[in-house]
Motif scaffolding. Structure first.
Motif, mmCIF file in Angstrom:
data_model
loop_
_atom_site.group_PDB
_atom_site.id
_atom_site.type_symbol
_atom_site.label_atom_id
_atom_site.label_comp_id
_atom_site.label_asym_id
_atom_site.label_seq_id
_atom_site.Cartn_x
_atom_site.Cartn_y
_atom_site.Cartn_z
ATOM 1 N N MET A 1 -35.436 -60.039 9.086
ATOM 2 C CA MET A 1 -34.165 -59.976 8.801
ATOM 3 C C MET A 1 -33.662 -59.948 10.722
ATOM 4 O O MET A 1 -33.906 -58.738 11.237
ATOM 5 C CB MET A 1 -33.105 -58.680 8.729
ATOM 6 C CG MET A 1 -33.147 -58.695 7.047
ATOM 7 S SD MET A 1 -32.709 -60.409 5.749
ATOM 8 C CE MET A 1 -34.244 -61.751 5.592
ATOM 9 N N ASP B 1 -26.839 -61.801 9.225
ATOM 10 C CA ASP B 1 -28.776 -62.455 8.292
ATOM 11 C C ASP B 1 -28.631 -62.264 6.971
ATOM 12 O O ASP B 1 -29.051 -62.414 5.737
ATOM 13 C CB ASP B 1 -29.481 -62.441 9.142
ATOM 14 C CG ASP B 1 -30.986 -63.153 8.732
ATOM 15 O OD1 ASP B 1 -30.356 -64.075 7.568
ATOM 16 O OD2 ASP B 1 -31.687 -63.255 9.138
ATOM 17 N N ALA B 2 -28.564 -60.649 7.212
ATOM 18 C CA ALA B 2 -29.072 -59.576 6.317
ATOM 19 C C ALA B 2 -27.714 -59.392 4.883
ATOM 20 O O ALA B 2 -28.570 -60.527 3.585
ATOM 21 C CB ALA B 2 -29.204 -58.524 6.634
#
Ligand SMILES: [Zn+2]
Length: 255
Positions: A237, A242-243
């Motif tokens: 990640m 994004d995560a």
């Protein structure tokens, strides 16, 4: 200081809650998606509906406003400016004077762009943004917007009682356990909440403190969750957005 009013859930549709706030015969309702169950409850309890708070424009949150307005001609309807039936448009930072409380308006775009949450007396009414062990789908905003909104709510006092608009807790917990399997709080919540649902009782409200410690969408940078996301995506990640985005997409596909 104890709250100056009481809060009760009124069930609507399959899994919505209309939160009914009351003191001294006066009521305020949050997200009346349909009028009939709320109206029955008002009559049964001998309450006068004084105001409505709307979190966002989805029909299961505001669909009952027109009919309630016919029962209660002086009804004040607070909510996003674009929602049909809103008489008092609300926006970030506003303080709404209700007959027995003052509600602070927090803008939380993501699920929808117009989404608002209402904070009063140590409670938060947050519609489809923060759920027990989950969060709303990102329909209109971006994952970055939704994450920023959740982080805004996460900064409220930890003892804040959280009143989401849906009974989604058990399915959220199943997903949370897949994303964060070693979190002992999730197993505790699952057994407690299963037993509540078996007796047809709400699993809500929850508290911010419990969500901060076990809701994966408020914890997507914790090592266990990052490990699960990396394994699923087959790549590291890059950052929190994004995560969060990968976690939300995983939940969308989760059965
Ligand atoms: Zn919604």
């Amino acid at each position: 200081m104890p709250a100056m009013f009481t809060v009760a859930p009124v069930e609507a549709f399959n899994d919505n809650y209309i939160w009914l706030l009351q003191r001294d015969g006066v009521a305020v309702a949050v997200d009346p998606g349909e009028a009939a169950p709320l109206q029955r409850e008002l009559v049964a309890r001998g309450l006068r509906l004084d105001a409505v708070l709307i979190t966002h424009h989805h029909a299961d949150h505001c669909g009952g406003v027109a009919e309630l307005g016919r029962h209660w001609p002086d009804l004040r309807v607070h909510g996003p400016a674009g929602v049909a039936g809103v008489t008092h448009p609300a926006a970030e930072g506003d303080d709404i004077e209700l007959s027995f409380a003052r509600a602070r308006v927090i803008a939380v775009p993501g699920h929808t762009l117009d989404h608002l949450a209402y904070q009063m007396d140590g409670m938060l009414f947050c519609g489809d943004t923060l759920f027990a062990a989950g969060c709303g789908r990102v329909f209109e905003g971006t994952p970055a917007q939704m994450l920023a909104s959740l982080k805004k709510l996460a900064r409220l006092p930890p003892e804040t009682k959280i009143f989401p608009a849906h009974e989604y807790t058990l399915s959220n917990l199943r997903f949370a356990l897949a994303a964060d399997p070693a979190n002992p709080l999730l197993a505790m919540r699952q057994s407690r909440d299963q037993s509540l649902r078996e007796r047809n009782l709400p699993t809500l409200p929850t508290t911010l403190q419990l969500e901060l410690a076990s809701n994966p969408f408020l914890r997507c940078l914790t090592p266990d969750i990052l490990r699960a996301l990396t394994a699923r995506e087959g790549r590291p990640m890059t950052d929190e957005t994004d995560a969060f985005s990968c976690l939300r997409a995983w939940k969308n596909d989760f059965r």
